[in-house]
Design an enzyme around this catalytic site. Structure first.
Site, mmCIF file in Angstrom:
data_model
loop_
_atom_site.group_PDB
_atom_site.id
_atom_site.type_symbol
_atom_site.label_atom_id
_atom_site.label_comp_id
_atom_site.label_asym_id
_atom_site.label_seq_id
_atom_site.Cartn_x
_atom_site.Cartn_y
_atom_site.Cartn_z
ATOM 1 N N TRP A 199 -3.804 0.092 0.642
ATOM 2 C CA TRP A 199 -3.860 0.934 -0.572
ATOM 3 C C TRP A 199 -2.888 0.410 -1.611
ATOM 4 O O TRP A 199 -2.033 -0.417 -1.276
ATOM 5 C CB TRP A 199 -3.532 2.403 -0.231
ATOM 6 C CG TRP A 199 -4.220 3.362 -1.172
ATOM 7 C CD1 TRP A 199 -3.646 4.104 -2.158
ATOM 8 C CD2 TRP A 199 -5.624 3.650 -1.208
ATOM 9 N NE1 TRP A 199 -4.618 4.847 -2.805
ATOM 10 C CE2 TRP A 199 -5.835 4.579 -2.242
ATOM 11 C CE3 TRP A 199 -6.727 3.194 -0.463
ATOM 12 C CZ2 TRP A 199 -7.115 5.070 -2.569
ATOM 13 C CZ3 TRP A 199 -7.991 3.692 -0.791
ATOM 14 C CH2 TRP A 199 -8.163 4.611 -1.821
ATOM 15 N N ASP A 215 0.381 2.480 -10.787
ATOM 16 C CA ASP A 215 0.181 3.515 -11.810
ATOM 17 C C ASP A 215 -0.687 4.649 -11.277
ATOM 18 O O ASP A 215 -1.189 4.582 -10.153
ATOM 19 C CB ASP A 215 -0.471 2.889 -13.053
ATOM 20 C CG ASP A 215 -1.913 2.482 -12.800
ATOM 21 O OD1 ASP A 215 -2.234 2.045 -11.674
ATOM 22 O OD2 ASP A 215 -2.742 2.614 -13.714
ATOM 23 N N GLU A 262 -15.765 13.749 -11.121
ATOM 24 C CA GLU A 262 -14.686 12.934 -11.677
ATOM 25 C C GLU A 262 -15.086 12.348 -13.032
ATOM 26 O O GLU A 262 -14.321 12.372 -13.991
ATOM 27 C CB GLU A 262 -14.356 11.806 -10.693
ATOM 28 C CG GLU A 262 -13.253 10.876 -11.154
ATOM 29 C CD GLU A 262 -13.031 9.742 -10.164
ATOM 30 O OE1 GLU A 262 -13.888 8.837 -10.081
ATOM 31 O OE2 GLU A 262 -11.998 9.765 -9.463
ATOM 32 N N GLU A 314 -3.853 3.827 -9.692
ATOM 33 C CA GLU A 314 -3.722 3.090 -8.426
ATOM 34 C C GLU A 314 -4.174 1.642 -8.526
ATOM 35 O O GLU A 314 -4.684 1.073 -7.581
ATOM 36 C CB GLU A 314 -4.534 3.798 -7.325
ATOM 37 C CG GLU A 314 -4.360 5.302 -7.311
ATOM 38 C CD GLU A 314 -4.897 5.957 -6.069
ATOM 39 O OE1 GLU A 314 -6.117 6.056 -5.960
ATOM 40 O OE2 GLU A 314 -4.093 6.349 -5.200
ATOM 41 N N GLU A 315 -4.011 1.053 -9.699
ATOM 42 C CA GLU A 315 -4.541 -0.302 -9.890
ATOM 43 C C GLU A 315 -3.486 -1.326 -10.277
ATOM 44 O O GLU A 315 -3.627 -2.497 -9.963
ATOM 45 C CB GLU A 315 -5.619 -0.272 -10.993
ATOM 46 C CG GLU A 315 -6.840 0.519 -10.601
ATOM 47 C CD GLU A 315 -7.862 0.665 -11.731
ATOM 48 O OE1 GLU A 315 -9.002 1.002 -11.426
ATOM 49 O OE2 GLU A 315 -7.498 0.449 -12.903
HETATM 50 C C1 LIG Z 1 4.301 -3.233 -5.679
HETATM 51 O O1 LIG Z 1 5.634 -3.427 -6.163
HETATM 52 C C2 LIG Z 1 6.684 -3.013 -5.258
HETATM 53 C C3 LIG Z 1 8.048 -3.447 -5.756
HETATM 54 O O2 LIG Z 1 8.419 -3.021 -6.958
HETATM 55 C C4 LIG Z 1 6.561 -3.684 -3.925
HETATM 56 O O3 LIG Z 1 7.514 -3.111 -3.050
HETATM 57 C C5 LIG Z 1 5.172 -3.498 -3.358
HETATM 58 O O4 LIG Z 1 5.055 -4.252 -2.175
HETATM 59 C C6 LIG Z 1 4.124 -3.960 -4.347
HETATM 60 N N1 LIG Z 1 2.843 -3.694 -3.751
HETATM 61 C C7 LIG Z 1 1.897 -4.604 -3.643
HETATM 62 C C8 LIG Z 1 0.655 -4.173 -2.935
HETATM 63 O O5 LIG Z 1 2.012 -5.719 -4.124
#
Ligand SMILES: *[C@@H]1O[C@H](CO)[C@@H](O)[C@H](O)[C@H]1NC(C)=O
Ligand SMILES: *[C@@H]1O[C@H](CO)[C@@H](O)[C@H](O)[C@H]1NC(C)=O
Ligand SMILES: *[C@@H]1O[C@H](CO)[C@@H](O)[C@H](O)[C@H]1NC(C)=O
Ligand SMILES: *[C@@H]1O[C@H](CO)[C@@H](O)[C@H](O)[C@H]1NC(C)=O
Ligand SMILES: *[C@@H]1O[C@H](CO)[C@@H](O)[C@H](O)[C@H]1NC(C)=O
Length: 586
Positions: A147, A203, A429, A206-207
């Protein structure tokens, strides 16, 4: 009185004519009729989606808000922290406004969230980032699939919903429940926000993994009112009062000069015009505020120009909006580059556009004047082409024309929703950008909640102040919190054969989130047959507890895990400190 309700001086249809000179009576009457019936459907729609007794939430635990009863295409049979908090914020406001039947539901939400905060999940444990997990199964177990995580808006939104309730309890003779039952949840959410606000996350859609305007605006509000609540309860809110102004400072950087860029610190290839920003303004509405631009209040010049920029961005991308000129309501989606379900308008986005306008009218009526400046002028010119900059007092003809035009404009967005709502009032939605037919998840809880809050604002019903007036001056320079990391050296004694390598993997992002493919390799540079030492020094966040294990990968790539139990470690609190952990393969 916590909840303010001012009626408009006279029913709008007696006062005004529409911008094109058509009598407003008829249209107004039909919007009014629609609102009356659709509000009844919407409150039922919300309650049906809340466990344990909601008719469409059978199987969900008590106090758990199901996003939608849809279990496939799309499967929304989960509880999102964000959707639940926004829904409960609307329910708390309704409770405060007099619907005392909701008390049990509120207390069930409190219990359900107390429990959910203890559930370890792929974002971490209760004290190691797990509060940033976006969604859970409806039986309150962790959702462990892939996710977009973490999502850092959940904790501050939940803190706000519960702070509204806590302040009501305090004002109504139940400080004990506020202090002993609600504050512990709020405190954990605020501690999460203080710790993580300066890190990226996904955000609200979720994207995008970056800095989201909505997340930060919600965090600013939650910390400001959380610090005040802590004082009221003689509790402490470590870092809340320090972080809030820094977040406000950071928020100023999202303003491009003509609109809010909803996602920064990420290269997403979008303009940034996104209803994210409108939802932020309506969430942070403060009934006691002047039209402050630093906090992007609904009636602020920045937020009005942003409303124009965002809504205009949808005029050419949806067939249902064909031929509708600027200043007339359109169907609104998330952002114009959206491709989810092929990119369509959303009910909650269209309702947010209406809600900002109604909230602005509320604020102008409260303040008793409207200022049109060079920033907001293009917004006003779409509605009243001959308007000029100036401040118009409430008795003036211009004030009345603006209030009339903006109310009518807001009603236009509700009329768009009305046009594309099926006869039974079910709010999905999305609705199809060409045909207008409902699309994606049916009975979306957030769609119903958005209908309730938009039409509350139209009726002049707003929540209590969150202290915007004493939290709207950003420092002149922005300071990021010191990133507080510690260096931990992991020594693992493991006798290996040639071609085998040893790795550490665990609950933290820095340790690969338990994914063997992302595990951190250890070095064998000091390995001898008498001291089979594998080691690595890793930079980890301070004061953080986590579980970990070592794994070895054979030359063929097979992963061998150490035997149970998981190992655990807590990093020290001192920034920049170093420490060593000695382990032996088991
Ligand atoms: C999104 O950013 C956060 C760090 O700011 C990180 O911990 C996380 O792993 C990131 N998620 C993905 C799926 O890249
Ligand atoms: C406070 O709330 C709790 C939990 O709902 C309830 O048991 C208690 O009777 C309330 N006390 C007062 C003074 O209302
Ligand atoms: C952290 O805060 C600083 C100062 O406001 C800002 O420049 C930076 O972009 C922020 N980073 C994130 C990821 O929030
Ligand atoms: C170790 O942690 C993982 C990931 O949280 C979990 O799935 C597993 O059950 C834990 N093992 C034990 C023995 O607790
Ligand atoms: C780890 O082992 C080293 C010797 O290899 C020793 O000097 C050090 O004190 C040990 N550290 C801990 C925390 O046990």
């Amino acid at each position: 009185m916590l909840l303010t309700s001012i009626g408009r001086a006279l029913p709008a249809f007696l006062l005004f004519t529409g911008a094109l000179g058509t009598p407003v009576e008829q249209r107004q009457a039909s919007v009014d009729t629609f609102i009356t019936s659709q509000r009844a459907v919407s409150i039922e729609g919300v309650l049906a989606n809340i466990g344990a007794d909601g008719s469409k939430a059978q199987g969900a635990a008590a106090g758990i808000v199901v996003a939608s009863p849809s279990r496939s295409n799309p499967d929304y049979w989960y509880t999102w922290t964000r959707d639940s908090a926004l829904t409960y914020k609307a329910l708390v406001e309704r409770f405060i406004a007099g619907d005392t039947t909701l008390r049990k539901k509120l207390d069930e939400y409190v219990s359900s969230q107390t429990y959910l905060q203890t559930v370890s999940n792929p974002s971490g444990g209760p004290d190691t980032g797990g509060l940033g997990e976006p969604k859970f199964n409806v039986d309150r177990t962790a959702f462990t699939g892939a996710w977009g995580r973490p999502q850092r808006d959940g904790p501050p939104l939940r803190a706000t919903a519960l702070t509204l309730y806590a302040n009501w309890l305090i004002a109504n003779g139940n400080t004990t429940q506020a202090a002993n039952t609600l504050w512990p949840i709020i405190a954990k959410d605020l501690a999460y926000a203080v710790k993580y606000w300066n890190q990226t996350g996904f955000d609200l859609w979720e994207e995008v993994n970056g800095s989201s305007f909505f997340t930060l605006a919600a965090t600013h509000r939650a910390l400001a009112e959380g610090a005040a609540l802590a004082t009221k309860l003689s509790k402490t809110c470590d870092g809340c009062a320090t972080a809030a102004p820094q977040i406000l400072c950071f928020l100023q950087g999202f303003w491009t000069g003509s609109y809010i860029d909803s996602n920064i610190n990420v290269n997403d290839g979008r303009t940034g015009k996104d209803v994210n920003s409108i939802i932020s303004s309506i969430h942070t509405l403060d009934p006691a505020s002047a039209c402050t631009s630093t906090t992007f209040q609904p009636c602020s010049s920045r937020a009005l120009l942003n409303h124009k920029a965002v809504t205009d961005s949808f005029r050419t991308v949806y067939g249902v909006n064909n031929g509708i000129p600027q200043g007339k309501a359109v169907a609104v989606g998330r952002y114009s580059e959206d491709v989810y379900y092929n990119g369509n308008p959303w009910y909650l986005a269209t309702l947010a556009a209406a809600e900002q306008l109604y909230a602005a009218v509320y604020q102008w009526n409260t303040i008793g004047s409207i200022t049109v400046d060079s920033v907001s002028l293009p917004f006003f010119k779409d509605l009243l082409p001959s308007i000029t900059t100036g401040t118009y007092a409430s008795g003036s003809a211009t004030f009345k024309s603006i209030v009339s035009a903006v109310t009518t404009y807001g009603d236009g967005y509700v009329a768009v929703v009305q046009k594309y709502t099926p006869a039974n009032g079910g709010l999905a939605e999305q609705f199809d950008k060409s045909s207008g037919s409902p699309l994606s998840a049916v009975d979306l809880t957030w769609s119903y909640a958005a209908f309730l809050t938009a039409t509350d604002r139209r009726a002049g019903t707003v929540g209590p102040t969150w202290g915007e007036k004493s939290n709207n001056v950003p420092p002149t320079t922005c300071t990021a919190p010191p990133s507080c990391n510690v260096q931990v050296t992991f020594n693992e004694r493991a006798t290996t054969t040639f071609g085998e390598n040893v790795f550490i993997v665990g609950q933290l992002t820095q340790l690969g989130n338990w994914d063997p493919n992302s595990a951190i390799p250890l070095s064998a540079s000091k390995y001898t047959s008498s001291d089979p030492l594998w080691y690595a020094t890793v930079s980890l966040p301070s004061s953080t507890s986590f579980a970990y294990k070592y794994i070895r990968k054979t030359s063929s790539g097979t992963v061998v895990w150490e035997s149970d139990p998981n190992r655990s470690y807590t990093t020290s609190s001192g920034c920049g400190s170093t420490s060593t952990q000695n382990d032996t393969w088991r």
